[in-house]
Motif scaffolding. Structure first.
Motif, mmCIF file in Angstrom:
data_model
loop_
_atom_site.group_PDB
_atom_site.id
_atom_site.type_symbol
_atom_site.label_atom_id
_atom_site.label_comp_id
_atom_site.label_asym_id
_atom_site.label_seq_id
_atom_site.Cartn_x
_atom_site.Cartn_y
_atom_site.Cartn_z
ATOM 1 N N GLU A 29 77.481 34.753 -23.954
ATOM 2 C CA GLU A 29 78.228 33.525 -23.705
ATOM 3 C C GLU A 29 77.965 33.013 -22.290
ATOM 4 O O GLU A 29 77.719 33.784 -21.368
ATOM 5 N N ILE A 31 79.987 31.025 -19.496
ATOM 6 C CA ILE A 31 81.287 30.483 -19.104
ATOM 7 C C ILE A 31 81.191 29.962 -17.669
ATOM 8 O O ILE A 31 80.423 30.466 -16.856
ATOM 9 N N SER A 200 79.007 24.681 -20.485
ATOM 10 C CA SER A 200 79.748 25.904 -20.802
ATOM 11 C C SER A 200 80.079 26.054 -22.278
ATOM 12 O O SER A 200 80.339 25.080 -22.982
ATOM 13 N N ASP A 201 80.114 27.326 -22.708
ATOM 14 C CA ASP A 201 80.743 27.650 -23.992
ATOM 15 C C ASP A 201 82.266 27.648 -23.823
ATOM 16 O O ASP A 201 82.982 27.163 -24.690
ATOM 17 N N ARG A 202 82.707 28.201 -22.701
ATOM 18 C CA ARG A 202 84.134 28.157 -22.350
ATOM 19 C C ARG A 202 84.262 27.978 -20.838
ATOM 20 O O ARG A 202 83.351 28.299 -20.087
ATOM 21 N N TYR A 214 91.929 28.887 -20.138
ATOM 22 C CA TYR A 214 90.610 29.447 -20.468
ATOM 23 C C TYR A 214 90.317 29.022 -21.892
ATOM 24 O O TYR A 214 90.941 29.492 -22.833
ATOM 25 N N ASP A 215 89.365 28.100 -22.048
ATOM 26 C CA ASP A 215 89.215 27.462 -23.347
ATOM 27 C C ASP A 215 87.846 26.800 -23.446
ATOM 28 O O ASP A 215 87.088 26.750 -22.468
ATOM 29 N N THR A 216 87.541 26.265 -24.625
ATOM 30 C CA THR A 216 86.323 25.476 -24.773
ATOM 31 C C THR A 216 86.478 24.165 -24.007
ATOM 32 O O THR A 216 87.606 23.698 -23.776
#
Length: 347
Positions: A29, A31, A200-202, A214-216
């Motif tokens: 991922e 982030i 970002s993915d998150r 903390y999120d998409t």
């Protein structure tokens, strides 16, 4: 490599830099850690890197606690804001340098460096010195050097802040491409919301060492958990309008004679006898006809921003809002706009 931060806490004298941070990052991922200056984003990165030690809490790489593992033994690659290339070495030798430290022979080092140069699209510059490269090319060299030793985690500390605006856009697309191609867990520190949203993915958004959300990117923008999150994301910023609940679905804007019937917004339910702050993003205002309008506003100023126009308008008694519209409307200063809302947030 999966990363987990558990109840992480770090202070510097009387300053709490990271305050009880809990976070999980999936394998592969990307982030972003986002926030204003002094929010704790670089400290969090340095804790993960092993450059700082936590006061309490644990850092997991996979299922292993790495709190006591030295930085050089954590299997990370790191890219800094200032590139940190060796000016007397060629691009090829800069990329090869970490492999020499790991004991690879010259042929292996060259093969691995050339392979990484191809991935980062700098193979034609291998014989040049860093001073002969543009900022974006130097940053590619720094990324190639960080990745050539095949780390499990890539850490990027504000890597694009020294580049001009157009080059930043190009490089953030390249970082995303490279990250997906090598499939490496990546943490990207930035203060630029557009960078974080696009790459970002998150996103971990921090303030005063505390995780705010903390999120998409999509959820963080469309479902902000608090006013800080709502205001930090979005340009121009979200409008906050203070209101008082009157009766079912109806609120009154404080400091004005305007009342709004918000029956089509179910998040107003159960707000009886409360002061409500409405958050309305500039793009969520709709210019409509008088009979379909929730309220009207007088145009105070206008900024032309390419395909869009940013308008500042006065609702009533100097209550200002900002809205975005297109060139389809022939709007002049002092015009009265009739407005509806397609989406709002309640705080």
């Amino acid at each position: 490599m999966k990363i987990k931060l558990e109840n992480l806490y770090k202070t510097f004298e009387d300053t709490i830099a990271v305050n009880n941070l809990n976070l999980e990052i999936k394998d592969g991922e990307l982030i972003s850690i986002l926030g204003p200056s002094g929010c704790g984003k670089s400290t969090t990165l340095f804790l993960i890197a092993g450059l700082h030690s936590p006061d309490s809490g644990n850092i997991y790489f996979g299922d292993k606690i790495v709190n006591k593992v030295e930085a050089e033994d954590r299997g990370i690659g790191m890219v800094f804001q200032n590139y940190a290339l060796y000016p007397h070495m060629s691009v090829l030798k800069n990329i090869m340098f970490p492999l020499e430290m790991q004991g690879f022979n010259k042929k292996e080092r060259e093969e691995m460096a050339i392979e990484m140069a191809k991935i980062t699209k700098i193979e034609e510059f291998l014989n040049r010195k860093p001073s002969q490269l543009s900022g974006g090319q130097q940053q590619r060299v720094a990324i190639a050097r960080a990745l050539v030793k095949k780390p499990k985690i890539l850490l990027l500390d504000e890597p694009l802040s020294n580049l001009d605006a157009r080059l930043r856009i190009e490089m953030r697309e390249e970082i995303k491409r490279i990250q997906k191609e090598v499939n490496i867990t990546t943490i990207f520190v930035t203060h630029d919301q557009e960078e974080a949203m696009s790459i970002s993915d998150r996103i971990l958004l921090m303030k005063d060492g505390i995780c705010q959300q903390y999120d998409t990117p999509k959820n963080m923008y469309t479902k902000p958990k608090n006013k800080f999150v709502a205001k930090f994301l979005g340009n121009p910023p979200i409008n906050f309008i203070e209101t008082k609940y009157k009766d079912k679905y109806r609120v009154e804007i404080l400091g004005s004679d305007i009342s709004l019937d918000l029956c089509k917004f179910p998040n107003i339910i159960n707000m009886e006898d409360k002061n409500i702050i409405l958050g309305i993003r500039p793009e969520d205002f709709i210019i409509t006809t008088e009979e379909n309008a929730l309220f009207s506003a007088k145009v105070k100023s206008m900024q032309t921003m390419g395909k869009e126009i940013y308008i500042t308008a006065i609702l009533d008694k100097n209550i200002e809002i900002t809205l975005i519209t297109s060139w389809d409307f022939n709007i002049e200063l002092e015009d009265i706009l009739y407005l509806n809302i397609k989406n709002l947030h309640v705080f």
